[in-house]
Design an enzyme around this catalytic site. Structure first.
Site, short mmCIF file in Angstrom:
data_model
loop_
_atom_site.label_atom_id
_atom_site.label_comp_id
_atom_site.label_asym_id
_atom_site.label_seq_id
_atom_site.Cartn_x
_atom_site.Cartn_y
_atom_site.Cartn_z
N ASP A 194 25.50 19.54 19.93
CA ASP A 194 25.34 20.98 20.18
C ASP A 194 25.33 21.70 18.83
OD1 ASP A 194 25.45 23.64 20.78
OD2 ASP A 194 26.93 23.44 22.36
N HIS A 199 28.81 28.24 16.52
CA HIS A 199 30.07 27.52 16.40
C HIS A 199 30.39 27.08 14.97
CE1 HIS A 199 29.85 27.59 20.72
NE2 HIS A 199 28.70 26.94 20.68
N ILE A 214 33.14 30.57 17.22
CA ILE A 214 33.98 30.21 18.36
C ILE A 214 33.81 28.73 18.68
CG2 ILE A 214 33.87 32.54 19.31
CD1 ILE A 214 31.83 31.51 21.35
N GLY A 217 32.31 25.89 24.42
CA GLY A 217 32.94 25.84 25.73
C GLY A 217 33.07 24.41 26.24
#
Length: 291
Positions: A194, A199, A214, A217
């Site tokens: 990902d 991120h 962040i 998820g």
């Protein structure tokens, strides 16, 4: 370009060939915290139960690995569907379900078939539902259902879709534990495929409305499933039948997750909050179904 819901849902399914080996599995497990100290395992690097995630001779595959098997997210095929042209800075992961049809192999080759079963109109946003069905030559392996929340893409007149929420049991949790997210956790996790700069890149994160990058998820998703397996399922990854969640809030690297679990017949209901931010919700509507 606006989402063309009719074009996306009527498009022919797309197929992709996937391949992975033990190194991919080990990297994923490290990315979700395998080998890190926890309240239950203060010396994890040599803990026999922890080695099932990190040592190739003892390796078992956590079912959440399905979301990254083959070096990319299950959503990648869906976001390339006809009728979908979205800005990554406007994309958030809304929800995820993995259903496993048998134990995931440590290495393998398989075919992923991707489709878009639905696109929902939430007014100021759209929710794209993606489905990935993965099978090897000897039969089905897993199915991933992914909900992608795209800000600014609603208002096209489509159905709003389901909005039911799962209430937590009206009793104290049967177990609660904490998992610390290392400051470099997102940098390690993204090596599993990902590559969204949200991120890792502070400037891109600011464009998306965050003051710093962040955590993925799906990293929180994996951390949580591992906690459930390790504490309530005897460390047996093959007991997991399905795992579903709704991403209710963000996690910043360096924070601590507080994971609460309620046991019910054949399933565990889970709540995940950010212990450092007054129990801000992180995962909601979360259920692990098991044998």
């Amino acid at each position: 370009m606006p989402i063309d819901a009719a074009k996306a849902t009527s498009a022919e399914p797309r197929t992709t060939e996937l391949a992975w080996d033990h190194k991919d599995v080990q990297l994923y497990h490290l990315g979700i915290g395998a080998g890190a100290a926890t309240p239950e395992k203060p010396h994890p690097a040599t803990d026999p139960d922890e080695l099932r995630y990190t040592l190739e001779s003892a390796l078992r595959v956590l079912p959440a690995f399905a979301t990254v098997a083959g070096g990319g997210m299950a959503v990648a095929g869906g976001l390339a569907a006809p009728g979908i042209d979205v800005d990554l800075a406007a994309v958030l992961h809304g929800g995820q379900t993995v259903t496993v049809h048998r134990a995931l192999p440590v290495s393998g080759r398989a075919t992923q078939t991707s489709s878009v079963p639905a696109v929902y109109d939430k007014g100021k946003a759209a929710v794209i539902v993606l489905r990935s069905e993965v099978a090897a030559d000897d039969g089905p392996l897993w199915t991933c259902d992914t909900q992608i929340f795209v800000r600014g893409e609603g208002g096209f007149g489509g159905e709003r879709g389901p909005s039911a929420r799962l209430e937590l049991p009206d009793r104290a949790p049967d177990l609660h534990t904490e998992r610390h997210i290392r400051p470099d956790q997102a940098l390690l996790y993204r090596l599993s495929g990902d590559w969204n700069p949200l991120h890792a890149d502070p400037e891109f994160a600011k464009l998306a409305g965050f003051d710093r990058p962040i955590l993925h998820g799906l990293c929180t998703y994996g951390v949580t499933l591992k906690a459930v397996v390790d504490t309530l399922l005897g460390g047996d990854v093959t007991r997991v039948r399905s795992y579903t969640t709704r991403f209710a809030g963000v996690v910043f690297p360096g924070e601590t997750l507080r994971i609460r679990m309620w046991q019910e017949p054949g399933r565990v209901q889970v709540s995940v909050t950010a212990a450092d931010r007054d129990e801000a919700p992180v995962l909601a509507d979360t259920v692990v179904e098991h044998s």
